[in-house]
Design a protein around this motif. Structure first.
Motif, PDB file in Angstrom:
ATOM      1  N   SER A   1      -6.247   0.960  -2.323  1.00  0.00           N
ATOM      2  CA  SER A   1      -5.993  -0.720  -2.178  1.00  0.00           C
ATOM      3  C   SER A   1      -5.981  -1.252  -1.263  1.00  0.00           C
ATOM      4  CB  SER A   1      -3.352  -0.180  -1.240  1.00  0.00           C
ATOM      5  OG  SER A   1      -3.415   0.548  -2.406  1.00  0.00           O
ATOM      6  N   LYS A   2      -6.811  -1.568  -0.433  1.00  0.00           N
ATOM      7  CA  LYS A   2      -7.195  -2.118   0.047  1.00  0.00           C
ATOM      8  C   LYS A   2      -9.168  -2.397  -0.005  1.00  0.00           C
ATOM      9  CE  LYS A   2      -6.056  -0.675   5.004  1.00  0.00           C
ATOM     10  NZ  LYS A   2      -6.275  -0.560   6.154  1.00  0.00           N
ATOM     11  N   VAL A   3      -8.766  -4.010  -0.704  1.00  0.00           N
ATOM     12  CA  VAL A   3      -9.783  -4.732  -1.223  1.00  0.00           C
ATOM     13  C   VAL A   3     -11.266  -5.302  -0.346  1.00  0.00           C
ATOM     14  CG1 VAL A   3     -10.904  -6.948  -2.332  1.00  0.00           C
ATOM     15  CG2 VAL A   3      -9.074  -6.148  -2.085  1.00  0.00           C
ATOM     16  N   VAL A   4     -12.175  -4.278  -0.574  1.00  0.00           N
ATOM     17  CA  VAL A   4     -13.474  -3.755  -0.233  1.00  0.00           C
ATOM     18  C   VAL A   4     -14.691  -4.797   0.233  1.00  0.00           C
ATOM     19  CG1 VAL A   4     -15.657  -2.374   0.991  1.00  0.00           C
ATOM     20  CG2 VAL A   4     -13.251  -1.790   0.436  1.00  0.00           C
TER      21      VAL A   4
ATOM     22  N   ASN B   1      -7.173   9.705   0.438  1.00  0.00           N
ATOM     23  CA  ASN B   1      -6.334   9.255   1.656  1.00  0.00           C
ATOM     24  C   ASN B   1      -4.057  10.530   1.470  1.00  0.00           C
ATOM     25  OD1 ASN B   1      -4.970   8.633  -0.573  1.00  0.00           O
ATOM     26  ND2 ASN B   1      -5.401   6.700  -0.166  1.00  0.00           N
TER      27      ASN B   1
ATOM     28  N   ARG C   1      -8.695  -9.181  -9.992  1.00  0.00           N
ATOM     29  CA  ARG C   1      -8.559  -8.994  -9.296  1.00  0.00           C
ATOM     30  C   ARG C   1      -6.649  -8.488  -8.931  1.00  0.00           C
ATOM     31  NH1 ARG C   1      -9.505 -10.443  -4.103  1.00  0.00           N
ATOM     32  NH2 ARG C   1      -7.956  -9.827  -2.153  1.00  0.00           N
TER      33      ARG C   1
ATOM     34  N   GLN D   1     -10.962   5.718  -4.081  1.00  0.00           N
ATOM     35  CA  GLN D   1     -12.384   4.244  -3.840  1.00  0.00           C
ATOM     36  C   GLN D   1     -12.426   4.133  -5.178  1.00  0.00           C
ATOM     37  OE1 GLN D   1     -14.941   6.486  -1.679  1.00  0.00           O
ATOM     38  NE2 GLN D   1     -13.848   6.374   0.159  1.00  0.00           N
TER      39      GLN D   1
ATOM     40  N   SER E   1       0.557  -1.285   0.374  1.00  0.00           N
ATOM     41  CA  SER E   1       0.263   0.322  -0.187  1.00  0.00           C
ATOM     42  C   SER E   1       0.639   1.306   0.286  1.00  0.00           C
ATOM     43  CB  SER E   1      -0.597   0.112   1.231  1.00  0.00           C
ATOM     44  OG  SER E   1      -0.417  -0.220   2.308  1.00  0.00           O
TER      45      SER E   1
ATOM     46  N   GLU F   1      -2.591  -5.337  -8.985  1.00  0.00           N
ATOM     47  CA  GLU F   1      -1.443  -5.018  -8.710  1.00  0.00           C
ATOM     48  C   GLU F   1       0.363  -4.705  -9.099  1.00  0.00           C
ATOM     49  OE1 GLU F   1      -1.492  -7.476  -5.449  1.00  0.00           O
ATOM     50  OE2 GLU F   1      -3.158  -7.772  -5.287  1.00  0.00           O
TER      51      GLU F   1
ATOM     52  N   ILE G   1     -12.103  -1.374  -4.671  1.00  0.00           N
ATOM     53  CA  ILE G   1     -11.059  -0.928  -3.414  1.00  0.00           C
ATOM     54  C   ILE G   1     -11.405   0.550  -2.829  1.00  0.00           C
ATOM     55  CG2 ILE G   1      -8.320  -1.340  -3.681  1.00  0.00           C
ATOM     56  CD1 ILE G   1      -9.025  -3.468  -5.863  1.00  0.00           C
ATOM     57  N   HIS G   2     -10.440   0.469  -2.366  1.00  0.00           N
ATOM     58  CA  HIS G   2      -9.836   1.635  -1.537  1.00  0.00           C
ATOM     59  C   HIS G   2      -9.424   2.115  -0.383  1.00  0.00           C
ATOM     60  CE1 HIS G   2     -15.684   2.135  -0.181  1.00  0.00           C
ATOM     61  NE2 HIS G   2     -14.790   2.790  -1.925  1.00  0.00           N
TER      62      HIS G   2
END
Length: 609
Positions: free
Chosen positions: A130-133, A154, A71, A109, A11, A75, A127-128
């Motif tokens: 770098s985090k997969v929601v 952010n 997905r 986001q 991240s 990356e 994805i928000h």
């Protein structure tokens, strides 16, 4: 001692990469639209809200992605464009780094909905930062629909330093234009806050250019084409009469990719040597088709800097191609000897018409020098008439050794100078006004002085809303590109306060019905184009800066040009008006207006010892 070197989390690494790849909303548009082009889409729709701050959405009908690919695409260094290092020398796609999507997802986001043609159901991925929601199955049409919201949510420092919505939208349209000019076979649409700004259907290249920049440009373009072993060059260059100082569209593309290349720009400019005024440039849209092994696009993340293996050879080919295009346009048409079907022009027949020859009468003994002339009576006091008035006036005005106001002479005020200057001035080379003052010889740049004078007068009228309008005899129509259109909508109220009468005709066309008093001698269309180019170049951020930029641009065009001869009365008016300004030393953009050659320096230069 403990170890201090550690591997950064993905991240954090993605946010660092985003600093280079994603600089503003225009960068997001560029990356997402290029991905849609690489996916072989035939229809690409772009929608932005609040110039990309709130939302950016790109919808295409390309190949789409599977659940796993959707997905994996987020990356770092994951790409379908290359497999090994050697593939960098055989690139045929817009993207290849595998950094765009993870960089975007790191600072926004993101919601991606995609489906491949052979699949019954698609995938929705959220994805928000770098985090997969979430990731789930979803029904959707073939292709990709990617939505980017709250860009830099952010990274508050980056979001804080974004420019105004007008400036950011202008940057977005500029990036969008660079793509649509390469792929005329793709249907593009662009919406801003629900309003359609562009609807570009598939068409030939020349039609795409005119769809973006206006129909008038079509009359100014000359076709260009040359095919050699080094490269294949096609495109269009402007006629010599299309040259302008600012706002000329200049585009280079290589293998379907926009590039900036000062060396090749010099080749185009050199072909117009002595055909256009110095300081002007013509529009051009030039496309290079070069072997992928002979160029290197992997120099900068923006991919606008490209290195060629044989730049000098391509330079010579480009110069010759542009000269050939100009030569074909300027060549004299051959004489047509085909007279079949032409009307019969009768030939004069002296026997049939019996017209007498004209007779000439004259006096052979006439002598114009014969006769007596009366002697001229001598004029009394002729010596006084012989003495030049200017020399007498300067002799009567003593030159003092004291100081002068401003940076060089800080102890003397402007009022002292204006009261002690000579009433007689001398103009040097149609550019400088020279006059004797208390401390020596004052030299004023007449053009810069008049810029300062007009600038303060325009600001005064803007503040009091007292501008006078000079109506034009016939309204002039100007066509603007989408980016220029956005800027025009922002500055139109200020231009109205300055004295412009402009009405929106729709479709990027505007009617110029009136111009400010004092600018009647200029071409209204070119005046408005130059103002838009000046304001666009300065990238202002608030209303007061827009006001100053507009006032400065109009002042430059209304000012006395360099080389214009002035009489003593006109020079006196310029000097008096200058010293009535709040700043006599510098133009609004910081250029020096006047200087003083001190009396002591003059005496030192003429010292015979």
């Amino acid at each position: 001692m403990s170890d201090i070197i550690q591997l950064l989390p993905d991240s954090v690494a993605n946010q660092i990469a985003a600093g280079e790849v994603i600089q503003r909303p225009a960068s997001v548009i560029k990356e997402l639209v290029e991905n849609a082009v690489d996916a072989e889409a035939t229809h690409i729709h772009v929608l932005v809200v609040d110039a990309g701050r709130t939302s950016i959405q790109v919808i295409d009908d390309g190949k789409g992605m599977s659940e796993t690919d959707a997905r994996l695409a987020f990356e770092r260094h994951a790409t379908s464009k290359i497999r090994q290092a050697d593939d960098l020398f055989a690139l045929h796609t817009m993207g290849f780094r595998g950094e765009a999507l993870p960089s975007i997802a790191a600072v926004a986001q993101v919601e991606l909905t995609t489906r491949m043609e052979g699949d019954d159901i698609g995938t929705r991925l959220v994805i928000h930062g770098s985090k997969v929601v979430s990731q789930e199955a979803a029904g959707c049409p073939k292709g990709c629909n990617i939505k980017v919201e709250n860009l830099f949510f952010n990274v508050p420092a980056r979001r804080k330093f974004l420019k105004t919505n007008t400036t950011e939208l202008n940057n977005i349209l500029t990036a969008f234009e660079r793509i649509v000019l390469v792929y005329p076979d793709i249907h593009f649409t662009f919406h801003s806050n629900g309003q359609e700004l562009l609807n570009l259907k598939a068409c030939p290249m020349r039609q795409r250019i005119t769809d973006v920049f206006g129909k008038k440009l079509n009359q100014e373009l000359l076709p260009l084409e040359v095919d050699t072993t080094l490269c294949h060059i096609t495109g269009f260059v402007g006629k010599p009469e299309s040259a302008r100082k600012k706002g000329a569209q200049s585009y280079f593309f290589v293998n379907g990719r926009f590039m900036k290349h000062a060396y090749f720009h010099k080749a185009v400019a050199g072909a117009y040597d002595r055909l256009i005024p110095v300081g002007t440039q013509v529009p051009y849209f030039i496309y290079f088709d070069v072997s992928a092994a002979d160029i290197d696009v992997n120099i900068h993340p923006t991919k606008t800097e490209i290195k060629f293996e044989n730049e000098q050879g391509i330079f010579q080919i480009l110069t010759a191609a542009v000269k050939d295009a100009i030569g074909k346009f300027c060549e004299v048409p051959s004489i047509d000897f085909d007279t079949e079907g032409r009307p019969d022009i009768p030939v004069f027949d002296p026997q049939r018409h019996n017209i007498p020859m004209p007779q000439v009468s004259y006096q052979p003994d006439y002598n114009p020098f014969a006769g007596k002339t009366k002697p001229t009576k001598p004029i009394d006091g002729w010596e006084q008439l012989y003495t030049p008035r200017q020399e007498k006036a300067i002799e009567q005005q003593p030159l003092f050794e004291d100081g002068f106001t401003s940076d060089v002479f800080p102890h003397t005020t402007q009022n002292d100078i204006i009261a002690e200057k000579s009433p007689v001035h001398y103009q040097y080379k149609g550019r400088y006004i020279m006059t004797a003052v208390k401390s020596g010889l004052m030299i004023i740049d007449q053009h810069r002085a008049d810029i300062r004078i007009h600038y303060e007068q325009i600001l005064e009228r803007l503040n009091h809303h007292s501008a006078s309008i000079q109506k034009v005899l016939f309204p002039e129509v100007i066509e603007l590109s989408p980016s220029e259109r956005v800027l025009m909508q922002t500055i139109m109220p200020l231009m109205a306060d300055m004295g412009f009468d402009i009405s929106d005709l729709g479709g990027g066309s505007y009617a110029i019905n009136g111009v400010p008093c004092g600018s009647e001698g200029t071409d209204p269309v070119m005046l408005v184009r130059h103002i838009i180019a000046d304001v666009e170049a300065q990238r202002q951020t608030n209303g007061k800066e827009w006001q100053s930029a507009l006032a400065l641009s109009l002042a430059r065009h209304a000012a006395i040009p360099e080389g214009q001869v002035l009489n003593n009365e006109e020079m006196e008016q310029v000097v008096n008006a200058l010293f009535a300004c709040s700043n006599v030393n510098y133009t609004p953009d910081g250029r020096t207006i006047l200087t003083i050659l001190p009396q002591s320096d003059i005496e030192h230069l003429l010292d015979s010892k």
